[in-house]
Design an enzyme around this catalytic site. Structure first.
Site, short mmCIF file in Angstrom:
data_model
loop_
_atom_site.label_atom_id
_atom_site.label_comp_id
_atom_site.label_asym_id
_atom_site.label_seq_id
_atom_site.Cartn_x
_atom_site.Cartn_y
_atom_site.Cartn_z
N ASP A 116 -4.98 -4.30 0.07
CA ASP A 116 -6.20 -4.03 -0.99
C ASP A 116 -5.98 -2.75 -1.67
OD1 ASP A 116 -7.65 -6.34 -0.09
OD2 ASP A 116 -8.85 -5.42 1.18
N ASP A 132 -9.49 -11.59 -3.93
CA ASP A 132 -10.87 -11.57 -3.69
C ASP A 132 -11.60 -11.62 -4.78
OD1 ASP A 132 -10.23 -10.70 -0.94
OD2 ASP A 132 -10.49 -8.31 -1.36
#
Length: 154
Positions: A116, A132
């Protein structure tokens, strides 16, 4: 692939974008937690290893999440390949979801975590990635169809 071309186009394009951006982050940041402000205290690029689902939910659940990602990905591919032709907005929505599930699934299988890096600090939001974003865009597209916003493909 001719039956649902927007599905495949979106899925492949966003999968590539997801994997390339994650690769660049892992090459440019040496340590987990390294950060680069694009807009100080608002939006940063921050290297995070996420062992959970989107936005760090179910942290530590990488074992079952990798299989869930695989099942969702295979199911969506079978749905687009063997199913009927979908309206464009649904093709786009399912394509986004496939890109996100497959992109994060690749990370879970290869590394045991998801990379991330999108860090929206203005509202103290969990760090996330392109996969995401794709999943959420897909959900929005499918919600639009459920409320009657469809454009039938020819």
């Amino acid at each position: 692939m001719k039956k649902n071309p927007y599905f495949w186009l979106i899925a492949i394009a966003f999968l590539i974008i997801d994997q390339v951006t994650k690769y660049l982050v892992t090459q440019d940041f040496t340590e987990v937690g390294d950060t680069f402000p694009l807009w100080e205290n608002v939006f940063h690029l921050t290297y995070v290893k996420n062992t959970g689902a989107a936005f760090s939910f179910f942290s530590g659940g990488v074992v079952w999440l990798r299989w869930l990602s695989l099942i969702v990905s295979l199911g969506l591919m079978a749905f687009a390949w063997f199913g009927s032709r979908l309206p464009k907005i649904e093709q786009i929505g399912y394509g986004f979801i496939l890109a996100g599930a497959f992109g994060n699934g690749i990370d879970r299988f290869l590394f045991g975590y998801v990379v991330d890096f999108l860090d929206f600090r203005l509202i103290n939001f969990p760090v996330f990635n392109v996969a995401d974003v794709a999943i959420n865009l897909g959900i929005i597209c499918l919600l639009l169809t459920s409320f009657g916003f469809t454009h039938k493909s020819r």
